[in-house]
Motif scaffolding. Structure first.
Motif, PDB file in Angstrom:
ATOM      1  N   LEU A 124       1.325   9.232  -5.734  1.00  0.00           N
ATOM      2  CA  LEU A 124       1.720  10.582  -5.365  1.00  0.00           C
ATOM      3  C   LEU A 124       2.733  11.141  -6.361  1.00  0.00           C
ATOM      4  CD1 LEU A 124       1.546  12.867  -3.254  1.00  0.00           C
ATOM      5  CD2 LEU A 124       3.432  11.745  -2.047  1.00  0.00           C
ATOM      6  N   LYS A 125       3.681  10.312  -6.777  1.00  0.00           N
ATOM      7  CA  LYS A 125       4.666  10.741  -7.771  1.00  0.00           C
ATOM      8  C   LYS A 125       3.971  11.100  -9.076  1.00  0.00           C
ATOM      9  CE  LYS A 125       6.805   7.779 -10.243  1.00  0.00           C
ATOM     10  NZ  LYS A 125       6.592   7.986 -11.651  1.00  0.00           N
ATOM     11  N   ASP A 126       3.027  10.263  -9.513  1.00  0.00           N
ATOM     12  CA  ASP A 126       2.292  10.558 -10.750  1.00  0.00           C
ATOM     13  C   ASP A 126       1.454  11.824 -10.609  1.00  0.00           C
ATOM     14  OD1 ASP A 126       3.373   8.348 -11.969  1.00  0.00           O
ATOM     15  OD2 ASP A 126       1.612   7.072 -11.654  1.00  0.00           O
ATOM     16  N   TRP A 127       0.905  12.070  -9.439  1.00  0.00           N
ATOM     17  CA  TRP A 127       0.096  13.253  -9.229  1.00  0.00           C
ATOM     18  C   TRP A 127       0.956  14.510  -9.259  1.00  0.00           C
ATOM     19  CZ3 TRP A 127      -0.508  16.487  -4.712  1.00  0.00           C
ATOM     20  CH2 TRP A 127      -1.593  17.361  -4.794  1.00  0.00           C
ATOM     21  N   ILE A 128       2.152  14.444  -8.681  1.00  0.00           N
ATOM     22  CA  ILE A 128       3.012  15.620  -8.606  1.00  0.00           C
ATOM     23  C   ILE A 128       3.683  15.894  -9.941  1.00  0.00           C
ATOM     24  CG2 ILE A 128       5.161  16.503  -7.587  1.00  0.00           C
ATOM     25  CD1 ILE A 128       4.344  15.137  -4.984  1.00  0.00           C
ATOM     26  N   PHE A 129       4.283  14.864 -10.552  1.00  0.00           N
ATOM     27  CA  PHE A 129       5.078  15.061 -11.763  1.00  0.00           C
ATOM     28  C   PHE A 129       4.319  14.734 -13.046  1.00  0.00           C
ATOM     29  CE2 PHE A 129       8.270  14.003  -8.458  1.00  0.00           C
ATOM     30  CZ  PHE A 129       8.898  15.243  -8.437  1.00  0.00           C
ATOM     31  N   GLY A 130       3.157  14.212 -12.937  1.00  0.00           N
ATOM     32  CA  GLY A 130       2.415  13.781 -14.115  1.00  0.00           C
ATOM     33  C   GLY A 130       2.800  12.364 -14.479  1.00  0.00           C
ATOM     34  N   GLU A 131       1.919  11.685 -15.136  1.00  0.00           N
ATOM     35  CA  GLU A 131       2.153  10.294 -15.480  1.00  0.00           C
ATOM     36  C   GLU A 131       3.119  10.192 -16.663  1.00  0.00           C
ATOM     37  OE1 GLU A 131      -0.433   6.322 -16.569  1.00  0.00           O
ATOM     38  OE2 GLU A 131      -1.380   8.023 -15.591  1.00  0.00           O
ATOM     39  N   GLY A 161       0.813  -1.213   0.000  1.00  0.00           N
ATOM     40  CA  GLY A 161       0.000   0.000   0.000  1.00  0.00           C
ATOM     41  C   GLY A 161       0.846   1.262   0.000  1.00  0.00           C
ATOM     42  N   VAL A 162       1.924   1.246   0.756  1.00  0.00           N
ATOM     43  CA  VAL A 162       2.819   2.416   0.799  1.00  0.00           C
ATOM     44  C   VAL A 162       3.477   2.618  -0.555  1.00  0.00           C
ATOM     45  CG1 VAL A 162       4.977   3.275   1.796  1.00  0.00           C
ATOM     46  CG2 VAL A 162       3.203   2.338   3.278  1.00  0.00           C
ATOM     47  N   LEU A 163       3.976   1.539  -1.156  1.00  0.00           N
ATOM     48  CA  LEU A 163       4.601   1.678  -2.476  1.00  0.00           C
ATOM     49  C   LEU A 163       3.597   2.140  -3.523  1.00  0.00           C
ATOM     50  CD1 LEU A 163       6.977  -1.398  -2.583  1.00  0.00           C
ATOM     51  CD2 LEU A 163       7.600   1.001  -2.388  1.00  0.00           C
ATOM     52  N   ARG A 164       2.395   1.613  -3.470  1.00  0.00           N
ATOM     53  CA  ARG A 164       1.350   2.011  -4.419  1.00  0.00           C
ATOM     54  C   ARG A 164       0.986   3.488  -4.214  1.00  0.00           C
ATOM     55  NH1 ARG A 164      -0.509   0.962  -9.271  1.00  0.00           N
ATOM     56  NH2 ARG A 164      -2.712   1.366  -9.413  1.00  0.00           N
ATOM     57  N   GLY A 165       0.871   3.882  -2.945  1.00  0.00           N
ATOM     58  CA  GLY A 165       0.561   5.285  -2.646  1.00  0.00           C
ATOM     59  C   GLY A 165       1.678   6.216  -3.075  1.00  0.00           C
ATOM     60  N   ALA A 166       2.927   5.787  -2.896  1.00  0.00           N
ATOM     61  CA  ALA A 166       4.062   6.611  -3.317  1.00  0.00           C
ATOM     62  C   ALA A 166       4.071   6.775  -4.834  1.00  0.00           C
ATOM     63  CB  ALA A 166       5.371   5.991  -2.838  1.00  0.00           C
ATOM     64  N   ALA A 167       3.737   5.718  -5.556  1.00  0.00           N
ATOM     65  CA  ALA A 167       3.689   5.807  -7.021  1.00  0.00           C
ATOM     66  C   ALA A 167       2.569   6.735  -7.474  1.00  0.00           C
ATOM     67  CB  ALA A 167       3.505   4.418  -7.621  1.00  0.00           C
TER      68      ALA A 167
END
Length: 70
Positions: free
Chosen positions: A61-68, A53-59
């Motif tokens: 969050l990264k996509d939300w901040i930097f774009g997919e 869950g943490v790894l999925r959430g981090a991914a």
């Protein structure tokens, strides 16, 4: 120790409900072994689920901040 005892009592009770009264020891043994296995397996499953869950959430969050990135 109390988990093993509780597992043995539950296993014996379930075995006595099944109708074949060959003895109560086989249900108690199965219950005790199951309780000890669950003492090891349950924390591993919970740890894996939280880590996933943490790894999925981090991914996400990264996509939300930097774009997919495609």
């Amino acid at each position: 120790m109390s988990t093993t005892t509780t597992g043995a009592l539950i296993g014996a009770a379930i075995d006595s409900l099944s109708g074949d009264d060959d003895g109560v020891a086989d249900g108690a043994i199965i219950g005790a072994v199951t309780a000890n296995v669950l003492k090891v397996v349950a924390p591993l499953v919970v740890t894996y689920a939280v880590g996933w869950g943490v790894l999925r959430g981090a991914a996400e969050l990264k996509d939300w901040i930097f774009g997919e990135v495609e």
